[in-house]
Design a protein around this motif. Sequence first.
Motif, PDB file in Angstrom:
ATOM      1  N   CYS A  37      50.737  44.148 -70.682  1.00  0.00           N
ATOM      2  CA  CYS A  37      50.722  43.225 -71.636  1.00  0.00           C
ATOM      3  C   CYS A  37      51.474  43.829 -73.013  1.00  0.00           C
ATOM      4  CB  CYS A  37      49.392  42.858 -71.933  1.00  0.00           C
ATOM      5  SG  CYS A  37      49.087  42.131 -73.618  1.00  0.00           S
ATOM      6  N   CYS A  50      49.116  44.206 -76.071  1.00  0.00           N
ATOM      7  CA  CYS A  50      48.304  45.341 -75.748  1.00  0.00           C
ATOM      8  C   CYS A  50      49.049  46.774 -76.144  1.00  0.00           C
ATOM      9  CB  CYS A  50      47.837  45.300 -74.200  1.00  0.00           C
ATOM     10  SG  CYS A  50      46.962  43.815 -73.968  1.00  0.00           S
ATOM     11  N   SER A  58      43.805  41.608 -63.572  1.00  0.00           N
ATOM     12  CA  SER A  58      44.192  40.900 -64.705  1.00  0.00           C
ATOM     13  C   SER A  58      43.777  39.357 -65.242  1.00  0.00           C
ATOM     14  CB  SER A  58      45.886  40.857 -64.852  1.00  0.00           C
ATOM     15  OG  SER A  58      46.236  40.311 -63.852  1.00  0.00           O
ATOM     16  N   TYR A  60      44.281  39.041 -73.691  1.00  0.00           N
ATOM     17  CA  TYR A  60      44.776  40.359 -73.463  1.00  0.00           C
ATOM     18  C   TYR A  60      45.669  40.681 -74.755  1.00  0.00           C
ATOM     19  CZ  TYR A  60      42.813  40.541 -68.820  1.00  0.00           C
ATOM     20  OH  TYR A  60      41.928  40.352 -67.930  1.00  0.00           O
TER      21      TYR A  60
END
Length: 445
Positions: free
Chosen positions: A322, A325, A383, A401
Amino acid sequence: MKNTALVFLAIMMSATFNSCVFEGRFEGLAPGPWRASLLLDGRKGEQASSKKSKYSLEIQKFKFEEVSEGELPFIFEVTHTSMDSFFIEIINGEERIKVPTEHISYYRDRTNGHNKLRIDFPHYDAYIQGRFEENVFEGEYVLTTKDDYSIPFVAKQGQNYRFSQLRKPPKMDVSGEWEVTFGLDTDEPYKAIGEFEQDGNYLTGTFLTETGDYRYLEGTIQADKLYLSTFDGSHAFLFEAKILEDSSLIGSFRSGSHYRTLWEAKRNSNVELASEYELTYLKEGYDELAFSFPNTENKPVSLKDEAYDGKVKIVQILGTWCPNCGDETMFLSDYLNKNKNENLAVIGLAYERHSEFDKAAAAVNRMKKRFDVPYEMLIAGTSSKIEAAKTLPMLNAIISYPTMIFIGKKGKVRKIHTGFAGPATSKYDDFKKEFEETVELLLNE
């Protein structure tokens, strides 16, 4: 404002420098700028899918017709450190993503005499491979975490324009904030904020949603058409829009070859999204977070461990795949490395696209090395947001996320921050200020 002429001049000067440092023939890709394209609809001449035909009807319904033909362009620059060694940098606006020499391999195929090249993106499970001859590199982009996921790819050396070399006078200046709705052709449209900066025909910007942003976008505006794209090795976004007579926008958004939808926008400098502190919350009857997950060495770690007793704790829900992230991890790592405090601890809970522990751990270790992460990261699950929510049943859901959970010294959850407004957005400085104030408050309780 960015001056596109200066950006392109800098790239060409760098290319000229590279070609003058060494004498003779370069091995691998020639130095300088390359214009690359991911062909989301396949190579021209390939039969259109039924999905594409259906989408075309939906576009007609909204009086918008794509003209990009699914070509997602981006620029990368090749820099040689010797005659037979080089690295590349992918360019998205002010962002440069380096792929070091050790992640690039090339050879001559003895069966047909073709020169072959493979570029493995260091931060993601993805690569580009194909054949190259002189100033052309052609092959496919492959994302290994999705089944049978590949996109045709072509790049040409010496070209440094992203979408077009035309300089049609823009119908208007779109700089500023826009109220955006994505998913017009779906049952679940969602809101976003568009932030654009325009300098003549040159356009940069991003879209900020309630769960994150689309990071650094770069493109052009030609007459009444707007184009933006980004590629980071794992995520490929293509935006196209038309300026309507009432100065609003209507367009399409593609994510790789697997997703596309319609969007509209109207200028609104006062647009706001739902509060990032209200989306994720504890279910009734809970006031604490509890878990036990293995770290990358397969040793269980829990909030009840002595190492976290009596400390302010931040639990980061993330995935190494991600990009938001990654931005949040970079921020947290930088903050902790500059503000060392024995009463503050961060724990990352990684939800990966790999179900195998060893592969998930390897991805997490790559992220830790990339951002010099000073805190523990655990392998929490896969995920899937539905499956991830089952591992933390005290939360209403895993909506985004990343998600950041602030916990006081006595173990009570004090605040939950959903999503991340990264450095490509105007909201980043606000987030940093709020974060620092929250940490200071909890530490002084």
